[in-house]
Design a protein around this motif. Structure first.
Motif, mmCIF file in Angstrom:
data_model
loop_
_atom_site.group_PDB
_atom_site.id
_atom_site.type_symbol
_atom_site.label_atom_id
_atom_site.label_comp_id
_atom_site.label_asym_id
_atom_site.label_seq_id
_atom_site.Cartn_x
_atom_site.Cartn_y
_atom_site.Cartn_z
ATOM 1 N N THR A 191 -9.843 13.146 61.349
ATOM 2 C CA THR A 191 -9.765 13.915 60.111
ATOM 3 C C THR A 191 -10.775 15.063 60.142
ATOM 4 O O THR A 191 -11.972 14.829 60.346
ATOM 5 C CB THR A 191 -10.060 13.016 58.896
ATOM 6 N N PRO A 192 -10.325 16.301 59.961
ATOM 7 C CA PRO A 192 -11.255 17.442 60.002
ATOM 8 C C PRO A 192 -12.293 17.368 58.881
ATOM 9 O O PRO A 192 -12.008 16.895 57.780
ATOM 10 C CB PRO A 192 -10.335 18.656 59.820
ATOM 11 N N GLU A 193 -13.482 17.852 59.173
ATOM 12 C CA GLU A 193 -14.533 17.895 58.157
ATOM 13 C C GLU A 193 -14.096 18.799 57.009
ATOM 14 O O GLU A 193 -13.499 19.854 57.214
ATOM 15 C CB GLU A 193 -15.827 18.425 58.781
ATOM 16 N N GLY A 194 -14.380 18.366 55.788
ATOM 17 C CA GLY A 194 -14.022 19.148 54.612
ATOM 18 C C GLY A 194 -12.604 18.935 54.114
ATOM 19 O O GLY A 194 -12.172 19.598 53.167
ATOM 20 N N THR A 195 -11.879 18.001 54.735
ATOM 21 C CA THR A 195 -10.505 17.701 54.301
ATOM 22 C C THR A 195 -10.509 17.157 52.874
ATOM 23 O O THR A 195 -11.341 16.315 52.536
ATOM 24 C CB THR A 195 -9.865 16.660 55.242
ATOM 25 N N PRO A 196 -9.595 17.610 52.016
ATOM 26 C CA PRO A 196 -9.522 17.059 50.659
ATOM 27 C C PRO A 196 -9.278 15.554 50.685
ATOM 28 O O PRO A 196 -8.565 15.047 51.551
ATOM 29 C CB PRO A 196 -8.326 17.790 50.034
ATOM 30 N N TYR A 197 -9.880 14.849 49.731
ATOM 31 C CA TYR A 197 -9.719 13.404 49.658
ATOM 32 C C TYR A 197 -8.260 13.043 49.375
ATOM 33 O O TYR A 197 -7.556 13.745 48.650
ATOM 34 C CB TYR A 197 -10.616 12.814 48.570
ATOM 35 N N ARG A 198 -7.873 11.904 49.930
ATOM 36 C CA ARG A 198 -6.468 11.492 49.815
ATOM 37 C C ARG A 198 -6.058 11.230 48.361
ATOM 38 O O ARG A 198 -6.774 10.581 47.594
ATOM 39 C CB ARG A 198 -6.234 10.224 50.633
ATOM 40 N N GLU A 199 -4.884 11.742 48.012
ATOM 41 C CA GLU A 199 -4.215 11.431 46.752
ATOM 42 C C GLU A 199 -2.785 11.025 47.095
ATOM 43 O O GLU A 199 -2.119 11.679 47.901
ATOM 44 C CB GLU A 199 -4.208 12.629 45.810
ATOM 45 N N SER A 200 -2.307 9.942 46.492
ATOM 46 C CA SER A 200 -0.972 9.454 46.827
ATOM 47 C C SER A 200 -0.390 8.672 45.664
ATOM 48 O O SER A 200 -1.106 8.257 44.751
ATOM 49 C CB SER A 200 -1.022 8.554 48.071
ATOM 50 N N ILE A 201 0.923 8.486 45.721
ATOM 51 C CA ILE A 201 1.610 7.629 44.749
ATOM 52 C C ILE A 201 2.496 6.656 45.497
ATOM 53 O O ILE A 201 3.119 7.024 46.500
ATOM 54 C CB ILE A 201 2.448 8.453 43.741
ATOM 55 N N GLU A 202 2.526 5.428 45.043
ATOM 56 C CA GLU A 202 3.468 4.450 45.558
ATOM 57 C C GLU A 202 4.268 3.901 44.377
ATOM 58 O O GLU A 202 3.702 3.501 43.357
ATOM 59 C CB GLU A 202 2.766 3.329 46.320
ATOM 60 N N LEU A 203 5.565 3.944 44.512
ATOM 61 C CA LEU A 203 6.491 3.455 43.490
ATOM 62 C C LEU A 203 7.141 2.194 44.029
ATOM 63 O O LEU A 203 7.679 2.190 45.138
ATOM 64 C CB LEU A 203 7.543 4.527 43.195
#
Length: 276
Positions: A257-269
């Motif tokens: 994962t590259p430095e400064g990558t936005p934190y993960r956001e996800s949805i599970e249905l």
């Protein structure tokens, strides 16, 4: 980019005192969150980018796809139910051939490093190999979410529980999702029922903890875009010895994962899926 990464995955290990294992569904801010300690293993995880079409729900237990969602805000639960649920039902019907699909809940996860609160509106990625449902809890879900008059007929035919997972807003380079190919699992040896305790209820759910095995083959699709999704099979009533019936999965820290990558956001249905 390498075809594989080596990453630390966390697996189930039995409570040292021999007591039945449990974990809280909503981790209390203080106190006991579970009565067992995860077992860490360095695992090779295959990046399937470019060959993701070779994995299907019935062979591997998961299936990738690419179709932009019409609903993209994922802020209001009511809007998610009103807008995202119907389009997701049609998407999964078109892929599986199912005749009836009933969403029963969803979870939005936004990673917050250092945040201890894991209450329902602050869910974070789960760094623990697990399977969401056991056969008993899957049947209980049908009883819980369908009219009592419909249940006997539905349970006579094939049904599944499938999660529809996708990133929100930006690619899931940070703490992506690893999935274990069903063909590499020994259900009798690798799975252990774990009580899922709800702090506001006297009734436990049940999930499977996943024990480590060198035979397991873990996969991920690096940098999944918000237009991309993965269907994760949590249960299948078809038990013919050939069809995948579940999918162990876990979030993990990808060392690429590259430095400064936005934190993960996800949805599970989560969907109850029925066939005629």
């Amino acid at each position: 980019m390498s075809a594989t990464v080596t990453a630390d995955l966390v697996f189930f290990s039995h409570p040292k005192d021999g007591s039945p294992p449990f974990i809280y569904a909503s981790a209390p801010s203080s106190g006991e969150k579970r009565n067992w300690v995860g077992e860490h293993h360095d695992v090779e995880i295959d990046n399937v980018r470019g060959k993701q079409g070779t994995f299907t729900l019935d062979s591997a237990g998961f299936q990738f796809g690419d179709q932009e969602a019409k609903h993209t805000a994922f802020i209001s639960d009511e809007d998610v139910k009103k807008e995202y649920y119907p389009e997701s039902i049609e998407l999964v019907k078109s892929i599986t051939g199912a005749t009836r699909i009933v969403p029963f809940d969803h979870t939005i996860r936004r990673r917050r490093p250092g945040e201890a609160d894991d209450s329902p509106d602050k869910r974070q990625p789960v760094p623990q190999a697990h399977v969401d449902q056991t056969p008993q809890s899957a049947v209980a879900r049908v009883h819980r979410h369908l009219p009592a008059s419909d249940v006997p007929g539905l349970l006579k035919k094939r049904f599944q529980i499938i999660n529809l997972w996708r990133p929100i807003d930006h690619p899931a380079l940070d703490w992506p999702l690893a999935l274990c190919d069903y063909s590499s699992i020994d259900p009798a040896a690798d799975l252990v029922p774990v009580a899922l305790r709800y702090p506001d209820s006297d009734k436990d759910g049940v999930t499977f903890g996943v024990k480590y095995s060198e035979a397991q083959q873990w996969k991920y699709l690096r940098g999944m875009q918000p237009s991309e999704y993965v269907l994760i099979k949590c249960y299948d009533s078809r038990n013919d010895g050939k069809t995948a019936t579940f999918t162990p999965h876990t979030a993990f820290a990808d060392p690429t994962t590259p430095e400064g990558t936005p934190y993960r956001e996800s949805i599970e249905l989560r969907l109850l899926v029925f066939y005629d």
